[in-house]
Scaffold this motif. Structure first.
Motif, PDB file in Angstrom:
ATOM      1  N   TYR A 161      30.154  22.266 -23.760  1.00 36.94           N
ATOM      2  CA  TYR A 161      29.129  22.858 -24.751  1.00 36.94           C
ATOM      3  C   TYR A 161      27.731  23.193 -24.308  1.00 36.94           C
ATOM      4  O   TYR A 161      26.893  23.348 -25.219  1.00 36.94           O
ATOM      5  CB  TYR A 161      28.942  21.868 -26.126  1.00 36.94           C
ATOM      6  N   LYS A 162      27.878  23.315 -22.846  1.00 41.28           N
ATOM      7  CA  LYS A 162      26.492  23.292 -22.290  1.00 41.28           C
ATOM      8  C   LYS A 162      25.902  24.677 -22.526  1.00 41.28           C
ATOM      9  O   LYS A 162      24.700  25.195 -22.582  1.00 41.28           O
ATOM     10  CB  LYS A 162      26.435  23.168 -20.860  1.00 41.28           C
ATOM     11  N   ASP A 163      26.630  25.819 -22.701  1.00 33.69           N
ATOM     12  CA  ASP A 163      26.132  27.134 -23.315  1.00 33.69           C
ATOM     13  C   ASP A 163      25.846  27.422 -24.796  1.00 33.69           C
ATOM     14  O   ASP A 163      25.243  28.215 -25.115  1.00 33.69           O
ATOM     15  CB  ASP A 163      27.156  28.209 -22.826  1.00 33.69           C
ATOM     16  N   LYS A 164      26.135  26.205 -25.536  1.00 35.87           N
ATOM     17  CA  LYS A 164      25.968  26.391 -27.030  1.00 35.87           C
ATOM     18  C   LYS A 164      24.733  25.360 -27.361  1.00 35.87           C
ATOM     19  O   LYS A 164      24.971  24.095 -27.430  1.00 35.87           O
ATOM     20  CB  LYS A 164      27.298  25.956 -27.774  1.00 35.87           C
ATOM     21  N   PRO A 165      23.592  25.794 -27.337  1.00 42.00           N
ATOM     22  CA  PRO A 165      22.476  25.086 -27.542  1.00 42.00           C
ATOM     23  C   PRO A 165      22.747  24.258 -29.118  1.00 42.00           C
ATOM     24  O   PRO A 165      22.827  24.804 -30.374  1.00 42.00           O
ATOM     25  CB  PRO A 165      21.150  25.996 -27.874  1.00 42.00           C
ATOM     26  N   LEU A 166      22.690  22.832 -29.209  1.00 41.18           N
ATOM     27  CA  LEU A 166      22.638  22.071 -30.181  1.00 41.18           C
ATOM     28  C   LEU A 166      21.502  21.266 -30.227  1.00 41.18           C
ATOM     29  O   LEU A 166      20.831  20.825 -29.203  1.00 41.18           O
ATOM     30  CB  LEU A 166      23.933  21.042 -30.505  1.00 41.18           C
ATOM     31  N   SER A 167      20.921  21.060 -31.640  1.00 37.03           N
ATOM     32  CA  SER A 167      19.771  19.999 -31.565  1.00 37.03           C
ATOM     33  C   SER A 167      20.172  18.787 -31.022  1.00 37.03           C
ATOM     34  O   SER A 167      21.455  18.202 -31.094  1.00 37.03           O
ATOM     35  CB  SER A 167      19.311  20.072 -33.213  1.00 37.03           C
ATOM     36  N   LYS A 168      19.071  17.988 -31.011  1.00 40.39           N
ATOM     37  CA  LYS A 168      19.279  16.526 -30.512  1.00 40.39           C
ATOM     38  C   LYS A 168      20.132  15.655 -31.479  1.00 40.39           C
ATOM     39  O   LYS A 168      21.047  14.916 -31.301  1.00 40.39           O
ATOM     40  CB  LYS A 168      17.764  15.944 -30.356  1.00 40.39           C
ATOM     41  N   GLU A 169      19.534  15.972 -32.795  1.00 45.94           N
ATOM     42  CA  GLU A 169      20.259  15.336 -33.782  1.00 45.94           C
ATOM     43  C   GLU A 169      21.956  15.511 -33.959  1.00 45.94           C
ATOM     44  O   GLU A 169      22.719  14.865 -34.230  1.00 45.94           O
ATOM     45  CB  GLU A 169      19.685  15.668 -35.219  1.00 45.94           C
ATOM     46  N   LYS A 170      22.108  17.111 -33.771  1.00 49.00           N
ATOM     47  CA  LYS A 170      23.730  17.251 -33.837  1.00 49.00           C
ATOM     48  C   LYS A 170      24.333  16.667 -32.698  1.00 49.00           C
ATOM     49  O   LYS A 170      25.604  16.287 -32.953  1.00 49.00           O
ATOM     50  CB  LYS A 170      23.524  18.871 -33.861  1.00 49.00           C
ATOM     51  N   TRP A 171      23.792  16.569 -31.602  1.00 45.42           N
ATOM     52  CA  TRP A 171      24.353  15.980 -30.174  1.00 45.42           C
ATOM     53  C   TRP A 171      24.715  14.257 -30.439  1.00 45.42           C
ATOM     54  O   TRP A 171      25.541  13.785 -30.504  1.00 45.42           O
ATOM     55  CB  TRP A 171      23.722  16.053 -29.087  1.00 45.42           C
ATOM     56  N   THR A 172      23.714  13.745 -31.173  1.00 48.96           N
ATOM     57  CA  THR A 172      23.731  12.449 -31.620  1.00 48.96           C
ATOM     58  C   THR A 172      24.985  12.217 -32.600  1.00 48.96           C
ATOM     59  O   THR A 172      25.769  11.282 -32.495  1.00 48.96           O
ATOM     60  CB  THR A 172      22.352  11.881 -32.120  1.00 48.96           C
TER      61      THR A 172
END
Length: 188
Positions: A161-172
């Motif tokens: 998912y490195k090319d798909k920017p996710l927010s910090k909250e979404k990653w968590t």
């Protein structure tokens, strides 16, 4: 040592005569590009082949031989022996190096000519087994380097998912879901 110079049409005819009673082998030979047919024909004559420029006792030398050998082994399941020879290399300034020549064992040539199917099946199994071991080693390395299944999976997920920017909250949130799932699998 001379370059291998069998015309492809001669090699195809020779192999056609050799395998005339085996339609499956003839289909494989017809599928091969000319360079593979020439190399296979020479090997089945009992020749030793080496890459052009090597200083190895062999019957013929061939440009890009290792690529042809790899195709014959991995795509057509032809069992070819790789033999290392310690020799003085002209390219390496007269230093000792290991160089390789290739051949097919006389007994295997006879088996291939009389009944190729079992030989090719056995080679296919050998290659599949080697591939399984190679993949298992890669997986073991991943697990060792990342500290376990959960951490390895999360590392691979981040990479995917490195090319798909996710927010910090979404990653968590994603990490928590995957950790719960994987921990549940570990416990089972």
């Amino acid at each position: 040592m001379a370059l291998l110079e069998i015309p492809p049409s001669v090699a195809r005819k020779e192999l056609g005569n050799m395998f005339s009673s085996n339609p499956a082998m003839l289909l494989q030979i017809n599928d091969m590009r000319d360079s593979l047919v020439v190399v296979l024909c020479s090997l089945l004559r009992g020749d030793r082949l080496t890459t052009a420029g090597n200083n190895v006792p062999a019957d013929h030398e061939v440009l890009r031989l290792s690529a042809a050998i790899e195709d014959l082994e991995k795509k057509y399941f032809i069992p070819i022996q790789h033999r290392n020879v310690s020799t003085v290399s002209v390219v390496a300034g007269g230093k000792k190096t290991n160089q390789m020549y290739y051949e097919i064992d006389k007994d295997l040539i006879a088996q291939l000519q009389s009944d190729p199917e079992p030989v090719l099946r056995k080679q296919k199994k050998v290659l599949a087994s080697k591939e399984w071991v190679r993949k298992q080693k890669k997986l073991d390395d991943l697990l060792r380097n990342h500290g376990g299944v959960t951490e390895t999976f999360l590392t691979l997920m981040h990479h995917a998912y490195k090319d798909k920017p996710l927010s910090k909250e979404k990653w968590t949130e994603l990490e928590a879901k995957f950790k719960d799932l994987l921990n549940g699998l570990d416990a089972a």
